[in-house]
Design a protein around this motif. Structure first.
Motif, PDB file in Angstrom:
ATOM      1  N   MET A   1       0.799  -1.224   0.000  1.00 39.46           N
ATOM      2  CA  MET A   1       0.000   0.000   0.000  1.00 39.46           C
ATOM      3  C   MET A   1       0.836   1.280   0.000  1.00 39.46           C
ATOM      4  N   TRP A   2       1.914   1.286   0.770  1.00 39.98           N
ATOM      5  CA  TRP A   2       2.686   2.517   0.932  1.00 39.98           C
ATOM      6  C   TRP A   2       3.154   3.112  -0.395  1.00 39.98           C
ATOM      7  N   PRO A   3       3.790   2.310  -1.253  1.00 37.50           N
ATOM      8  CA  PRO A   3       4.267   2.920  -2.501  1.00 37.50           C
ATOM      9  C   PRO A   3       3.139   3.531  -3.311  1.00 37.50           C
ATOM     10  N   VAL A   4       1.991   2.855  -3.319  1.00 34.49           N
ATOM     11  CA  VAL A   4       0.859   3.383  -4.079  1.00 34.49           C
ATOM     12  C   VAL A   4       0.430   4.722  -3.493  1.00 34.49           C
ATOM     13  N   LEU A   5       0.250   4.738  -2.177  1.00 31.73           N
ATOM     14  CA  LEU A   5      -0.159   5.964  -1.501  1.00 31.73           C
ATOM     15  C   LEU A   5       0.856   7.089  -1.709  1.00 31.73           C
ATOM     16  N   LEU A   6       2.121   6.745  -1.417  1.00 32.46           N
ATOM     17  CA  LEU A   6       3.169   7.772  -1.523  1.00 32.46           C
ATOM     18  C   LEU A   6       3.314   8.249  -2.951  1.00 32.46           C
ATOM     19  N   GLY A   7       3.244   7.292  -3.894  1.00 31.03           N
ATOM     20  CA  GLY A   7       3.325   7.651  -5.307  1.00 31.03           C
ATOM     21  C   GLY A   7       2.201   8.613  -5.652  1.00 31.03           C
ATOM     22  N   GLY A   8       1.004   8.294  -5.160  1.00 33.37           N
ATOM     23  CA  GLY A   8      -0.158   9.145  -5.425  1.00 33.37           C
ATOM     24  C   GLY A   8       0.074  10.553  -4.893  1.00 33.37           C
ATOM     25  N   ILE A   9       0.527  10.607  -3.642  1.00 37.65           N
ATOM     26  CA  ILE A   9       0.771  11.915  -3.031  1.00 37.65           C
ATOM     27  C   ILE A   9       1.808  12.689  -3.830  1.00 37.65           C
TER      28      ILE A   9
ATOM     29  N   GLU B   1      10.468  15.587  -0.812  1.00 41.53           N
ATOM     30  CA  GLU B   1      10.397  15.001  -2.153  1.00 41.53           C
ATOM     31  C   GLU B   1       8.992  14.516  -2.494  1.00 41.53           C
ATOM     32  N   LEU B   2       8.265  13.968  -1.499  1.00 39.48           N
ATOM     33  CA  LEU B   2       6.965  13.389  -1.818  1.00 39.48           C
ATOM     34  C   LEU B   2       5.820  14.342  -1.504  1.00 39.48           C
ATOM     35  N   PHE B   3       5.906  15.009  -0.340  1.00 35.02           N
ATOM     36  CA  PHE B   3       4.803  15.870   0.051  1.00 35.02           C
ATOM     37  C   PHE B   3       4.971  17.293  -0.476  1.00 35.02           C
ATOM     38  N   GLY B   4       6.022  17.505  -1.251  1.00 37.40           N
ATOM     39  CA  GLY B   4       6.176  18.770  -1.973  1.00 37.40           C
ATOM     40  C   GLY B   4       6.454  19.991  -1.116  1.00 37.40           C
ATOM     41  N   MET B   5       7.045  19.786   0.099  1.00 39.89           N
ATOM     42  CA  MET B   5       7.339  20.960   0.927  1.00 39.89           C
ATOM     43  C   MET B   5       8.741  21.462   0.600  1.00 39.89           C
ATOM     44  N   LYS B   6       8.824  22.116  -0.561  1.00 41.48           N
ATOM     45  CA  LYS B   6      10.131  22.456  -1.105  1.00 41.48           C
ATOM     46  C   LYS B   6      10.913  23.432  -0.237  1.00 41.48           C
ATOM     47  N   LYS B   7      10.189  24.169   0.597  1.00 40.29           N
ATOM     48  CA  LYS B   7      10.930  25.190   1.346  1.00 40.29           C
ATOM     49  C   LYS B   7      11.832  24.562   2.400  1.00 40.29           C
ATOM     50  N   PHE B   8      11.650  23.254   2.670  1.00 40.11           N
ATOM     51  CA  PHE B   8      12.550  22.578   3.608  1.00 40.11           C
ATOM     52  C   PHE B   8      13.705  21.903   2.886  1.00 40.11           C
TER      53      PHE B   8
ATOM     54  N   ARG C   1       3.225  16.953  -7.404  1.00 38.78           N
ATOM     55  CA  ARG C   1       3.948  17.349  -8.598  1.00 38.78           C
ATOM     56  C   ARG C   1       3.023  18.106  -9.533  1.00 38.78           C
ATOM     57  N   ARG C   2       1.792  17.572  -9.663  1.00 35.03           N
ATOM     58  CA  ARG C   2       0.809  18.236 -10.517  1.00 35.03           C
ATOM     59  C   ARG C   2       0.554  19.647 -10.004  1.00 35.03           C
ATOM     60  N   LYS C   3       0.374  19.705  -8.678  1.00 37.39           N
ATOM     61  CA  LYS C   3       0.191  21.022  -8.055  1.00 37.39           C
ATOM     62  C   LYS C   3       1.357  21.931  -8.431  1.00 37.39           C
ATOM     63  N   ASP C   4       2.558  21.378  -8.303  1.00 32.92           N
ATOM     64  CA  ASP C   4       3.752  22.152  -8.620  1.00 32.92           C
ATOM     65  C   ASP C   4       3.736  22.609 -10.062  1.00 32.92           C
ATOM     66  N   ILE C   5       3.392  21.639 -10.939  1.00 30.82           N
ATOM     67  CA  ILE C   5       3.400  21.966 -12.365  1.00 30.82           C
ATOM     68  C   ILE C   5       2.366  23.042 -12.654  1.00 30.82           C
ATOM     69  N   ILE C   6       1.167  22.854 -12.071  1.00 30.56           N
ATOM     70  CA  ILE C   6       0.123  23.855 -12.298  1.00 30.56           C
ATOM     71  C   ILE C   6       0.585  25.204 -11.778  1.00 30.56           C
ATOM     72  N   ALA C   7       1.146  25.165 -10.577  1.00 35.80           N
ATOM     73  CA  ALA C   7       1.614  26.415  -9.984  1.00 35.80           C
ATOM     74  C   ALA C   7       2.658  27.067 -10.877  1.00 35.80           C
TER      75      ALA C   7
END
Ligand code: SF4
Ligand code: SF4
Ligand code: SF4
Lengths: 354, 388
Positions: free
Chosen positions: A272-280, B75-82, A285-291
């Motif tokens: 489960m973890w990789p799926v969850l973490l991958g999803g997050i 890296e995963l939760f996107g908290m780049k400022k850290f 990343r999408r948020k970042d890209i959109i931003a």
């Protein structure tokens, strides 16, 4: 263990199966000891603390001779435990009238049906043999001593003073002898028949029979019948077991059941973890890209706006320039005209003066 | 440099003390491997695990959790400022785990057989098997995560590029492996319901260990950033000094939340265990001290520090949380283990056991100091701006 907690573990285990638990992890749930295995019944009411069993054990296992000889009764004045030179010890727990002069009990490995030591060892150094003995294999042991931690009866011991080849020491139920058809050393040596070797089931029948015959002599409990899932070494006694230095609060849960829930979680986490973490990660990343895109758009727009503004300015400037140029031309023209007029005047004046 | 200057830079108080501890540790180490565990430890058949397991392993692994916590946040939760906090955290994680394994070499009877559980005979029913496998794999992951800094220092640009590409994969691996072994360290004690005091024994031990490892990791990162601020200020660039402020508040907020969660699961476990009556015994007061003094109290401090924007309070809370984690791990492995036995049958560490523990920690500090001074950990490498 409370029912709710148990059912939680079951639920967790169920969740584990859902993501395909390897069978090996589940396997011990079904193993409940070998059916036809042997064991020993120790009738503490018959034990006289002669320590013949200890002497025999030392002999058959080639253990070093103790400081005080086996017939030195002063040894019984202190409570001892098994150690790296003694697979078994007999202790005196109470004074008593002759001929026994006390209440005694022998202790050694109980050869659990589902042994904690075997469940704990990360290199599988312990095996439950079909004969009932729990045997230790020195050739693979790393020496982490988790088995000593895990055993609820504090049985295994370690040769701490051995620098290069330290190992675990514990009673073998004399498996080599049993395989040859002989009795365990201690059983053979006991002059009082306080030790009986036989099929575990038969031993339980014998124990019950003795209790039935002498209800006033025995505590109505066979220690080891159900303790920690059952042991192959069994005890009956005329004194409450707590008074013989035995723990009566161990419960009947076998060791593997204590850890099976946690082990079943392993595949769940791996699945489960990789799926969850991958999803997050993807979402962020999408948020970042959109931003980033929004930022770029904004910058572009700003640029566009500034360019537009700039163009306007240039135009204005040009117009201004043109206008100013216009003025300048006009001024120049005016100047020129004026000069011309002046010149004309002067000419006229000059001609008039002539 | 003149002789005088060389002398001055070598004979700092830190170096002198470190040298003394290491020199003192060597003979003990030799004794351990020539005369056996019995010669240098107070271990016995009833107390087979001492501070090398309770402190060096259990506590060490919890305190080295900063690596996976920070890497996951950034890296995963996107908290780049850290971002600037990742490298120091990974470095301490890597060193921490290396030291744990190093300490284990002293503790296990035949350390050269440590690969046996994986190569010769797999004891898959053992929780310790899981711990061993995960710690081994995670050490490799940490090594890879740390390697870009070393590669930058060595100027190996191509290999560095390959490793950096793997960052996300490595981080996911790291989190999975950490979840598994942090919780399994707690699960190792599931097998001793009769030896661990009922207030500490719980079928939720794996959950307790995992959640508290996050709090430990966050607090250690805050604590370390304070320490390196004090000691390696000259090695930090503006970027890292700025980030250190972010980390203090951001991680402080996270730690307050995690500690609150930890407190809640602890109380939940207490309720399920139904041992309220034991709360008012000697062990009960000790338990309350741990739960209120070292979980609830730092949680409150963190929240206060975040609300008042007071970095001092947060730093103190981090220090206090770390102490609490040490206390918890020692309670489980030592103070509350074999609780039913009389004092004469309990364990107290031999001074030589403490000597080896200090020896191991000091080696870690020396290596840390070397790496931070030489490699781009607290500052960016001029050739790789904005990349890490
Ligand atoms: S009594 Fe202890 S050593 Fe003997 S089989 Fe049971 S768990 Fe193993
Ligand atoms: S000490 Fe040896 S037998 Fe005991 S658990 Fe460790 S590896 Fe297995
Ligand atoms: S069964 Fe064998 S090894 Fe065990 S106590 Fe008896 S003589 Fe010793």
């Amino acid at each position: 263990m409370s029912t709710s907690r148990r059912s939680f573990l079951k639920w967790v285990a169920g969740a584990g199966i859902a993501v395909a638990v390897p069978k090996s992890v589940q396997a011990h749930d079904h193993f409940e000891g070998y059916a036809d295995s042997y064991g020993v019944l120790h009738d503490a009411s018959l034990c006289i603390g002669c320590r013949s069993c200890e002497a025999a054990c030392h002999e058959v296992n080639d253990l070093p001779a103790p400081e005080k000889p086996f017939d030195d009764k002063s040894v019984l004045n202190t409570i001892r435990r098994t150690d790296d030179t003694n697979y078994t010890v007999v202790n005196k727990y109470k004074e008593g009238p002759p001929p026994k002069n006390g209440v005694f009990r022998k202790q050694q490995c109980n050869h659990c049906k589902e042994p904690a030591c075997a469940s704990a060892c990360f290199v599988g150094a312990f095996t439950k043999s079909p004969e009932g003995a729990v045997v230790y294999d020195e050739s693979v042991c790393v020496g982490c001593r988790y088995c000593l931690i895990a055993c609820p009866f504090n049985v295994p011991t370690y040769t701490y003073d051995d620098a290069l080849t330290p190992k675990v020491m514990k009673c073998t139920m004399c498996l080599p002898r049993v395989k040859e058809g002989k009795l365990p050393g201690c059983v053979e040596a006991c002059p009082m028949e306080a030790l009986t070797f036989g099929k575990r089931e038969d031993l339980i029948t014998i124990a019950k029979e003795r209790m039935r015959k002498h209800p006033d002599r025995y505590i109505n409990h066979i220690y080891g019948e159900n303790e920690v899932g059952g042991t192959n070494w069994l005890y009956i006694s005329e004194e409450p077991f707590e008074e013989l230095g035995m723990r009566t609060d161990l419960g009947i849960t076998p060791a593997p059941e204590l850890t099976s829930g946690a082990l079943a979680m392993v595949p769940v986490i791996i699945g489960m973890w990789p799926v969850l973490l991958g999803g997050i990660y993807v979402i962020n990343r999408r948020k970042d890209i959109i931003a980033k895109k929004e930022k770029e758009d904004a910058v572009a727009e700003m640029k566009a706006v500034t360019t537009a503004e700039g163009e306007e300015k240039v135009k204005k400037a040009k117009e201004q320039a043109l206008k100013q140029q216009g003025f300048a031309v006009k001024r120049e023209v005016k100047k020129a005209l004026e000069e011309a007029a002046k010149a004309k005047d002067e000419n006229q004046n000059g001609e008039e003066a002539k | 440099m003149s002789d005088q200057a060389v002398k001055k830079s070598l004979f700092t108080p830190f170096n002198i003390i470190a040298a003394l501890i290491i020199l003192g540790g060597i003979p003990i180490a030799i004794m351990r491997f020539t005369q056996g565990l019995g010669a240098v430890t107070n271990l016995d058949h009833t107390n087979p695990w001492g501070i090398w397991i309770g402190f060096d392993l259990l506590t060490g692994v919890a305190l080295a959790a900063g690596g996976y916590v920070t890497a996951a946040a950034v890296e995963l939760f996107g908290m780049k400022k850290f971002h600037a906090a990742v490298r120091p955290a990974i470095l301490t994680g890597f060193l921490g785990y290396s030291l744990v394994v190093f300490a284990l070499l002293f503790d296990v009877g035949r350390p050269w057989r440590l690969p046996y559980p994986f190569m010769v005979n797999q004891g898959v029913t053992s929780i310790m098997f899981e711990v061993g496998a995960c710690v081994g794999l995670y050490l490799t992951v940490l090594f890879l995560e740390f390697s870009p800094a070393a590669l930058e220092w060595l100027g190996l640009k191509k290999i560095r590029k390959v490793v950096v590409r793997l960052t996300i994969l490595l981080t996911v691996f790291g989190v999975v492996l950490s979840t598994l072994h942090q919780s399994s360290l707690g699960a190792m004690y599931l097998i001793v319901p009769s030896k661990l005091h009922p207030l500490w024994y719980s079928s939720y031990l794996p959950v307790f260990f995992f959640v508290s490892s996050i709090a430990a990791g966050l607090s250690m990162v805050i604590f370390e950033s304070t320490m390196s601020h004090r000691n390696f200020h000259d090695k930090m660039d503006a970027h890292h000094i700025e980030a250190s402020r972010h980390v203090t508040f951001g991680f402080g907020r996270a730690a307050a939340l995690v500690l609150a969660g930890y407190f809640a699961v602890k109380v939940f476990g207490l309720a399920l265990g139904n041992h309220w009556d034991l709360l008012f015994t000697g062990y009960g007061f000790w338990y309350q001290l741990e739960l209120i003094g070292f979980v609830a109290f730092p949680c409150f401090l963190y929240a206060l520090g975040v609300r008042d924007k007071n970095a001092k309070i947060i730093k103190f809370a981090a220090f206090w949380t770390v102490l609490g984690i040490v206390l918890n791990r020692l309670n489980i492995s030592f103070f509350c283990f074999n609780y039913h036995l009389p004092a004469s049958e309990r364990y107290t560490p031999h001074w030589m056991e403490i000597g080896i523990s200090l020896f191991v920690i000091t080696i870690g500090l020396v290596v840390y100091k070397f790496i931070v001074t030489k490699m781009p950990i607290l500052h960016q490498h001029p050739d790789y701006p904005e990349e890490h």
